[in-house]
Design an enzyme around this catalytic site. Structure first.
Site, PDB file in Angstrom:
ATOM      1  N   GLY A   1       0.824  -1.207   0.000  1.00 60.90           N
ATOM      2  CA  GLY A   1       0.000   0.000   0.000  1.00 60.90           C
ATOM      3  C   GLY A   1       0.856   1.255   0.000  1.00 60.90           C
TER       4      GLY A   1
ATOM      5  N   GLU B   1      -3.211  -9.521   4.367  1.00 60.51           N
ATOM      6  CA  GLU B   1      -2.785  -9.923   5.708  1.00 60.51           C
ATOM      7  C   GLU B   1      -3.008 -11.401   5.949  1.00 60.51           C
ATOM      8  OE1 GLU B   1      -1.372  -6.871   6.780  1.00 60.51           O
ATOM      9  OE2 GLU B   1      -0.217  -8.597   7.400  1.00 60.51           O
TER      10      GLU B   1
HETATM   11  C1  LIG Z   1      -6.647  -2.743   9.051  1.00 57.74           C
HETATM   12  C2  LIG Z   1      -6.331  -2.027   7.805  1.00 57.74           C
HETATM   13  C3  LIG Z   1      -5.308  -2.712   6.974  1.00 57.74           C
HETATM   14  C4  LIG Z   1      -5.161  -2.083   5.636  1.00 57.74           C
HETATM   15  C5  LIG Z   1      -3.814  -2.351   5.026  1.00 57.74           C
HETATM   16  C6  LIG Z   1      -3.617  -3.772   4.564  1.00 57.74           C
HETATM   17  C7  LIG Z   1      -2.157  -4.009   4.323  1.00 57.74           C
HETATM   18  C8  LIG Z   1      -1.883  -5.410   3.922  1.00 57.74           C
HETATM   19  C9  LIG Z   1      -0.635  -5.903   4.151  1.00 57.74           C
HETATM   20  C10 LIG Z   1      -0.306  -7.256   3.777  1.00 57.74           C
HETATM   21  O1  LIG Z   1      -1.082  -7.985   3.201  1.00 57.74           O
HETATM   22  S1  LIG Z   1       1.277  -7.717   4.293  1.00 57.74           S
HETATM   23  C11 LIG Z   1       1.467  -9.319   3.646  1.00 57.74           C
HETATM   24  C12 LIG Z   1       0.592 -10.321   4.396  1.00 57.74           C
HETATM   25  N1  LIG Z   1       1.007 -11.632   4.044  1.00 57.74           N
HETATM   26  C13 LIG Z   1       0.684 -12.688   4.791  1.00 57.74           C
HETATM   27  O2  LIG Z   1      -0.041 -12.642   5.748  1.00 57.74           O
HETATM   28  C14 LIG Z   1       1.306 -13.964   4.344  1.00 57.74           C
HETATM   29  C15 LIG Z   1       0.498 -15.150   4.813  1.00 57.74           C
HETATM   30  N2  LIG Z   1       1.352 -16.296   4.953  1.00 57.74           N
HETATM   31  C16 LIG Z   1       1.836 -16.652   6.197  1.00 57.74           C
HETATM   32  O3  LIG Z   1       1.531 -16.075   7.220  1.00 57.74           O
HETATM   33  C17 LIG Z   1       2.742 -17.850   6.235  1.00 57.74           C
HETATM   34  O4  LIG Z   1       3.318 -18.124   5.021  1.00 57.74           O
HETATM   35  C18 LIG Z   1       1.976 -19.101   6.678  1.00 57.74           C
HETATM   36  C19 LIG Z   1       0.696 -19.192   5.922  1.00 57.74           C
HETATM   37  C20 LIG Z   1       1.701 -18.944   8.148  1.00 57.74           C
HETATM   38  C21 LIG Z   1       2.764 -20.342   6.427  1.00 57.74           C
HETATM   39  O5  LIG Z   1       3.973 -20.220   7.123  1.00 57.74           O
HETATM   40  P1  LIG Z   1       5.120 -21.302   6.848  1.00 57.74           P
HETATM   41  O6  LIG Z   1       4.770 -22.107   5.642  1.00 57.74           O
HETATM   42  O7  LIG Z   1       6.387 -20.579   6.861  1.00 57.74           O
HETATM   43  O8  LIG Z   1       5.150 -22.310   8.057  1.00 57.74           O
HETATM   44  P2  LIG Z   1       4.071 -22.844   9.035  1.00 57.74           P
HETATM   45  O9  LIG Z   1       4.464 -24.234   9.403  1.00 57.74           O
HETATM   46  O10 LIG Z   1       2.693 -22.670   8.552  1.00 57.74           O
HETATM   47  O11 LIG Z   1       4.344 -21.910  10.311  1.00 57.74           O
HETATM   48  C22 LIG Z   1       5.560 -22.114  11.012  1.00 57.74           C
HETATM   49  C23 LIG Z   1       5.305 -21.916  12.474  1.00 57.74           C
HETATM   50  O12 LIG Z   1       5.117 -20.525  12.657  1.00 57.74           O
HETATM   51  C24 LIG Z   1       3.872 -20.292  13.270  1.00 57.74           C
HETATM   52  N3  LIG Z   1       3.382 -19.032  12.730  1.00 57.74           N
HETATM   53  C25 LIG Z   1       3.038 -18.790  11.466  1.00 57.74           C
HETATM   54  N4  LIG Z   1       2.646 -17.512  11.340  1.00 57.74           N
HETATM   55  C26 LIG Z   1       2.779 -16.945  12.570  1.00 57.74           C
HETATM   56  C27 LIG Z   1       2.527 -15.639  13.098  1.00 57.74           C
HETATM   57  N5  LIG Z   1       2.053 -14.662  12.327  1.00 57.74           N
HETATM   58  N6  LIG Z   1       2.785 -15.410  14.397  1.00 57.74           N
HETATM   59  C28 LIG Z   1       3.246 -16.411  15.176  1.00 57.74           C
HETATM   60  N7  LIG Z   1       3.498 -17.692  14.761  1.00 57.74           N
HETATM   61  C29 LIG Z   1       3.257 -17.924  13.468  1.00 57.74           C
HETATM   62  C30 LIG Z   1       3.018 -21.478  12.895  1.00 57.74           C
HETATM   63  O13 LIG Z   1       1.944 -21.634  13.809  1.00 57.74           O
HETATM   64  C31 LIG Z   1       4.033 -22.573  12.979  1.00 57.74           C
HETATM   65  O14 LIG Z   1       4.253 -22.837  14.340  1.00 57.74           O
HETATM   66  P3  LIG Z   1       4.681 -24.324  14.773  1.00 57.74           P
HETATM   67  O15 LIG Z   1       3.649 -25.239  14.204  1.00 57.74           O
HETATM   68  O16 LIG Z   1       6.047 -24.521  14.158  1.00 57.74           O
HETATM   69  O17 LIG Z   1       4.674 -24.271  16.273  1.00 57.74           O
HETATM   70  C1  LIG Z   2      -5.960  -4.412  -1.099  1.00 55.79           C
HETATM   71  C2  LIG Z   2      -4.692  -5.184  -0.839  1.00 55.79           C
HETATM   72  C3  LIG Z   2      -3.652  -4.594  -0.134  1.00 55.79           C
HETATM   73  C4  LIG Z   2      -2.460  -5.275   0.093  1.00 55.79           C
HETATM   74  N1  LIG Z   2      -1.432  -4.646   0.749  1.00 55.79           N
HETATM   75  C5  LIG Z   2      -0.261  -5.305   0.913  1.00 55.79           C
HETATM   76  C6  LIG Z   2       0.860  -4.646   1.539  1.00 55.79           C
HETATM   77  O1  LIG Z   2       0.754  -3.503   1.957  1.00 55.79           O
HETATM   78  N2  LIG Z   2       2.029  -5.328   1.666  1.00 55.79           N
HETATM   79  C7  LIG Z   2       2.162  -6.621   1.214  1.00 55.79           C
HETATM   80  O2  LIG Z   2       3.247  -7.184   1.355  1.00 55.79           O
HETATM   81  N3  LIG Z   2       1.118  -7.276   0.629  1.00 55.79           N
HETATM   82  C8  LIG Z   2      -0.074  -6.638   0.459  1.00 55.79           C
HETATM   83  N4  LIG Z   2      -1.136  -7.283  -0.139  1.00 55.79           N
HETATM   84  C9  LIG Z   2      -0.936  -8.622  -0.675  1.00 55.79           C
HETATM   85  C10 LIG Z   2      -1.628  -9.686   0.192  1.00 55.79           C
HETATM   86  O3  LIG Z   2      -0.937  -9.854   1.380  1.00 55.79           O
HETATM   87  C11 LIG Z   2      -1.671 -10.985  -0.627  1.00 55.79           C
HETATM   88  O4  LIG Z   2      -2.549 -10.777  -1.714  1.00 55.79           O
HETATM   89  C12 LIG Z   2      -2.160 -12.153   0.234  1.00 55.79           C
HETATM   90  O5  LIG Z   2      -1.172 -12.483   1.173  1.00 55.79           O
HETATM   91  C13 LIG Z   2      -2.495 -13.386  -0.616  1.00 55.79           C
HETATM   92  O6  LIG Z   2      -1.388 -13.769  -1.400  1.00 55.79           O
HETATM   93  P1  LIG Z   2      -1.556 -13.874  -2.995  1.00 55.79           P
HETATM   94  O7  LIG Z   2      -2.255 -12.687  -3.468  1.00 55.79           O
HETATM   95  O8  LIG Z   2      -0.234 -14.217  -3.571  1.00 55.79           O
HETATM   96  O9  LIG Z   2      -2.547 -15.114  -3.206  1.00 55.79           O
HETATM   97  P2  LIG Z   2      -2.094 -16.660  -3.242  1.00 55.79           P
HETATM   98  O10 LIG Z   2      -1.294 -16.991  -2.035  1.00 55.79           O
HETATM   99  O11 LIG Z   2      -1.546 -16.962  -4.572  1.00 55.79           O
HETATM  100  O12 LIG Z   2      -3.552 -17.343  -3.062  1.00 55.79           O
HETATM  101  C14 LIG Z   2      -4.351 -17.625  -4.216  1.00 55.79           C
HETATM  102  C15 LIG Z   2      -5.234 -18.798  -3.842  1.00 55.79           C
HETATM  103  O13 LIG Z   2      -4.384 -19.915  -3.529  1.00 55.79           O
HETATM  104  C16 LIG Z   2      -4.743 -20.449  -2.267  1.00 55.79           C
HETATM  105  N5  LIG Z   2      -3.581 -20.939  -1.526  1.00 55.79           N
HETATM  106  C17 LIG Z   2      -2.361 -20.360  -1.427  1.00 55.79           C
HETATM  107  N6  LIG Z   2      -1.576 -21.052  -0.580  1.00 55.79           N
HETATM  108  C18 LIG Z   2      -2.323 -22.089  -0.121  1.00 55.79           C
HETATM  109  C19 LIG Z   2      -2.098 -23.155   0.804  1.00 55.79           C
HETATM  110  N7  LIG Z   2      -0.929 -23.303   1.454  1.00 55.79           N
HETATM  111  N8  LIG Z   2      -3.110 -24.026   1.032  1.00 55.79           N
HETATM  112  C20 LIG Z   2      -4.313 -23.863   0.404  1.00 55.79           C
HETATM  113  N9  LIG Z   2      -4.596 -22.888  -0.476  1.00 55.79           N
HETATM  114  C21 LIG Z   2      -3.607 -22.013  -0.732  1.00 55.79           C
HETATM  115  C22 LIG Z   2      -5.342 -19.272  -1.497  1.00 55.79           C
HETATM  116  O14 LIG Z   2      -6.222 -19.745  -0.474  1.00 55.79           O
HETATM  117  C23 LIG Z   2      -6.080 -18.516  -2.592  1.00 55.79           C
HETATM  118  O15 LIG Z   2      -7.378 -19.066  -2.744  1.00 55.79           O
HETATM  119  C24 LIG Z   2      -2.327  -6.602  -0.375  1.00 55.79           C
HETATM  120  C25 LIG Z   2      -3.380  -7.215  -1.077  1.00 55.79           C
HETATM  121  C26 LIG Z   2      -4.564  -6.512  -1.304  1.00 55.79           C
HETATM  122  C27 LIG Z   2      -5.688  -7.195  -2.051  1.00 55.79           C
END
Ligand SMILES: CCCCCCC/C=C/C(=O)SCCNC(=O)CCNC(=O)[C@H](O)C(C)(C)COP(=O)(O)OP(=O)(O)OC[C@H]1O[C@@H](n2cnc3c(N)ncnc32)[C@H](O)[C@@H]1OP(=O)(O)O
Ligand SMILES: Cc1cc2nc3c(=O)[nH]c(=O)nc-3n(C[C@H](O)[C@H](O)[C@H](O)COP(=O)(O)OP(=O)(O)OC[C@H]3O[C@@H](n4cnc5c(N)ncnc54)[C@H](O)[C@@H]3O)c2cc1C
Length: 616
Positions: free
Chosen positions: A128, A371
């Site tokens: 963002g 997120e």
């Molecule tokens: C309110 C207004 C907001 C507006 C602005 C919006 C801005 C948006 C920003 C973004 O989108 S930033 C990007 C966000 N991206 C994500 O959230 C990525 C999602 N993916 C993940 O979190 C990880 O890849 C996963 C799905 C958790 C998978 O992790 P991984 O494959 O590395 O290993 P796991 O075995 O699943 O996890 C390892 C271990 O770690 C623990 N864990 C995972 N996440 C967390 C956490 N956030 N905090 C604490 N612990 C965490 C998990 O439970 C596993 O624990 P153990 O099983 O090893 O004990």
């Molecule tokens: C409005 C907006 C703002 C954002 N702002 C930020 C930001 O500020 N910073 C930032 O870093 N990111 C940001 N993002 C990105 C956001 O964090 C990602 O879009 C989100 O984490 C999902 O990842 P992806 O888009 O690659 O989808 P993917 O991970 O490719 O997911 C696509 C599909 O695959 C499925 N999938 C993926 N992995 C698995 C799995 N392990 N098991 C089962 N199904 C799975 C999902 O459930 C989904 O249905 C933003 C996104 C949006 C829409």
């Protein structure tokens, strides 16, 4: 739109900072909360380009950087002297963080990191404000020392000149394009080519790279995920607010709009007198209240855990992670479902931009994705439930928010059905534990048959997701029950107010019961009479809450400017405002639109001529 949004965002930031200083000097940071939700929505209906700066960039610097790094970067960021974002997601990866391709290679000769996005898919994509607003970012990359991967690390990267705002050499940055909403946020892309930063630009509170290249691993790798946990907590608060806004609009409209007599010959009633309209609107009012309370609880837990993490006590991280995931998912799913249901409850006028329900939906909907994509986070929680079920089987105690799982696991059968609140809550919890047990049997059977844990998670994914969903229901309903029935300040409430709260609890529990009746009947025997009794209670409590609907939504206290809706204004002058908005449409500036001479008239004339020819 982006420049207008930046202008409004800056005005809001100044206003909210002064509010913070006046009402909460040096207090817990309400500022991010206000920046993240309703205080901003009104000012910038196309989204706040500073939200990631406030919610993630500044916090990552504070929580992941050393005190020295905070002094160098964090103080300037908190003071909005520099504007940053959180650049983690890439064009090719968002969920699977271990698959991120951006890399940081340590050069011990110069004590620098060389940052690269080696392929197109490695480009940061979505952050963002990255497109045009920010001059800094937290750049999340795989750390390499002597070409050996060390895991993810965060780097403070300046992307634009602070004076000219020109992208710096080695930086390729821009806007990713139009979205279905939030088009004031300028989500951007970022490519780096051999971009060098000093060693001290890597955030090193929890893991370090020493000048000679030695790597000191974080005691708990998951602490690097902490910035995401905070935003998940904020999503729960923000999306419950969006739902409350939509519920306010639809409720006010439903007591202004009159349609279809209920008795022949009677005048047309307010549409909220129709029972089906009550079932569309009133449960969403209650859901907004339920999630507001749950989000507040979660926020307190976040603050406590953040203080503990600061003291290097990571013990509460797992529970906070599980609750932040489940509440982020439940609130974003239920709020988007509810906002759309409330839009439909407003008939055709709900589809007008002047009603603002479409924009509220477009603001709420992406929270199901950012997120942490919701179904991925459900699987996260499902995995955590599997681990906790193993603890139950080993007779060990569970984290407080999962204590009910232990209790239900000891029940050989469900007690005699009474239909009380405690009975309804226990039924949801019991169904959750039954689902956990089934999921564990499937998951464990797969692991025992030599499937890897990740494969077993994938192939048990549907049952893990169900268990996670019911865990979310159990937590949210349990929190609401405690707040209404066992709250320490219950005696301070007037009997009338307590009765309204208890009606909302009745409605919430019965609504969740019917939504998951199939899941419950799988584990609990309930007779048709007992279910019909709940149907009658549902109809009765809607009738009881009908007179309070407007007062409850007025208590959300949204200014007309925040609602920005011709359907939901406090004065109820809906038709006048709809017409006023219509007359402002550019097409109404002229009686005959320009396209008549250019397109419509020749089209109609050509058809008329062809018709004449075909008669000859
Ligand atoms: C309110 C207004 C907001 C507006 C602005 C919006 C801005 C948006 C920003 C973004 O989108 S930033 C990007 C966000 N991206 C994500 O959230 C990525 C999602 N993916 C993940 O979190 C990880 O890849 C996963 C799905 C958790 C998978 O992790 P991984 O494959 O590395 O290993 P796991 O075995 O699943 O996890 C390892 C271990 O770690 C623990 N864990 C995972 N996440 C967390 C956490 N956030 N905090 C604490 N612990 C965490 C998990 O439970 C596993 O624990 P153990 O099983 O090893 O004990
Ligand atoms: C409005 C907006 C703002 C954002 N702002 C930020 C930001 O500020 N910073 C930032 O870093 N990111 C940001 N993002 C990105 C956001 O964090 C990602 O879009 C989100 O984490 C999902 O990842 P992806 O888009 O690659 O989808 P993917 O991970 O490719 O997911 C696509 C599909 O695959 C499925 N999938 C993926 N992995 C698995 C799995 N392990 N098991 C089962 N199904 C799975 C999902 O459930 C989904 O249905 C933003 C996104 C949006 C829409």
């Amino acid at each position: 739109m982006a420049s207008m949004s930046v202008k409004h965002a800056i005005a809001a930031a100044k206003k909210l900072r002064s509010l913070q200083e006046r009402f909460n000097p040096g207090g817990s940071d309400i500022y991010p909360a206000l920046m993240g939700d309703e205080a901003i929505t009104a000012l910038i209906p196309s989204g706040n380009p500073l939200s990631v700066h406030i919610l993630m960039f500044t916090r990552a610097l504070r929580e992941q950087g050393t005190d020295e790094q905070y002094e160098k970067f964090g103080r300037r960021a908190d003071n909005n002297e520099i504007i940053g974002t959180f650049a983690q997601t890439e064009l090719g990866h968002g969920t699977y963080l271990r698959g991120l391709e951006a890399r940081a290679d340590y050069d011990r000769g110069t004590e620098e990191f060389v940052l690269n996005t080696p392929k197109l898919s490695s480009y940061k994509w979505w952050p963002g404000g990255l497109g045009q607003t920010c001059n800094y970012c937290i750049f999340v990359a795989q750390l390499y020392i002597d070409n050996e991967a060390k895991g993810m690390a965060m780097f403070v990267v300046q992307i634009r000149d602070e004076e000219t705002h020109m992208p710096l050499p080695g930086v390729h940055v821009g806007e990713i394009g139009k979205k279905m909403g939030l088009n004031g946020v300028n989500n951007g892309f970022l490519g780096l080519k051999d971009y060098r930063v000093p060693r001290l630009n890597m955030l090193m509170r929890h893991q370090q790279v020493l000048p000679d290249g030695r790597f000191v691993k974080s005691p708990v790798s998951q602490v690097s995920y902490f910035p995401m946990v905070f935003v998940r907590c904020m999503v729960a608060r923000q999306n419950s607010n969006y739902l409350a806004q939509a519920a306010t609009i639809a409720t006010r409209y439903s007591v202004i709009r009159r349609q279809s007599p209920i008795e022949e010959g009677q005048p047309e009633p307010k549409i909220l007198e129709h029972l089906t309209q009550q079932m569309k609107v009133i449960p969403e009012i209650v859901t907004a209240v339920v999630y507001r309370l749950a989000a507040a609880n979660l926020q307190n837990m976040y603050n406590e855990t953040a203080e503990a993490v600061y003291r290097k006590d990571f013990s509460r991280l797992p529970e906070l992670h599980a609750l932040a995931c489940i509440l982020k998912v439940a609130t974003s799913y239920d709020s988007t479902y509810g906002i759309e249901r409330l839009r439909q409850a407003c008939g055709g006028h709900g589809y007008l931009t002047a009603g603002n329900l479409g924009n509220i939906f477009a603001m709420a909907a992406p929270a199901c994705t950012y997120e942490g994509e919701n179904s991925v986070l459900y699987l996260q929680v499902g995995k955590i439930l599997m681990k906790n079920w193993s603890q139950v089987l080993a007779g060990r105690e569970l984290m407080p928010s999962m204590a009910y799982i232990s209790e239900c696991s000891k029940m050989t059968s469900f007690p005699q059905w009474t239909g009380s609140w405690e009975c309804l809550l226990k039924a949801i919890q019991y169904a959750c534990v039954g689902s956990i047990r089934l999921a564990f049997q499937s998951y464990n059977a797969r692991v025992q048959s030599a499937q890897s844990q990740t494969a077993a998670v994938n192939y048990s994914g549907l049952e893990l997701t169900k268990a996670a969903e019911l865990h979310g229901r159990s937590y949210v309903a349990g929190n609401f029950y405690q707040q209404i029935v066992n709250s320490p300040n219950k005696h301070q409430r007037s009997p009338q107010f307590q009765k309204v709260l208890e009606n909302m609890l009745e409605l919430h529990l019965i609504q969740i019961f019917f939504r998951h009746l199939g899941d419950i009947l799988r584990f609990i025997r309930i007779t048709e009479d007992e279910i019909s009794a709940l149907q009658r209670r549902l109809e009765e409590v809607l009738k009881e809450l009908r007179p309070d609907a407007v007062a409850i939504t007025d208590a959300f206290d949204f200014n007309d400017k925040i609602l920005s809706s011709a359907l939901g204004c406090y004065d109820g002058n809906v038709y006048e405002r709809l017409f006023e908005a219509a007359l402002k449409h550019p097409l109404n500036r002229k009686s005959v639109p320009d396209f008549f001479e250019a397109h419509l008239k020749p089209f109609m004339k050509e058809n008329a001529d062809n018709a004449k020819k075909s008669k000859l």
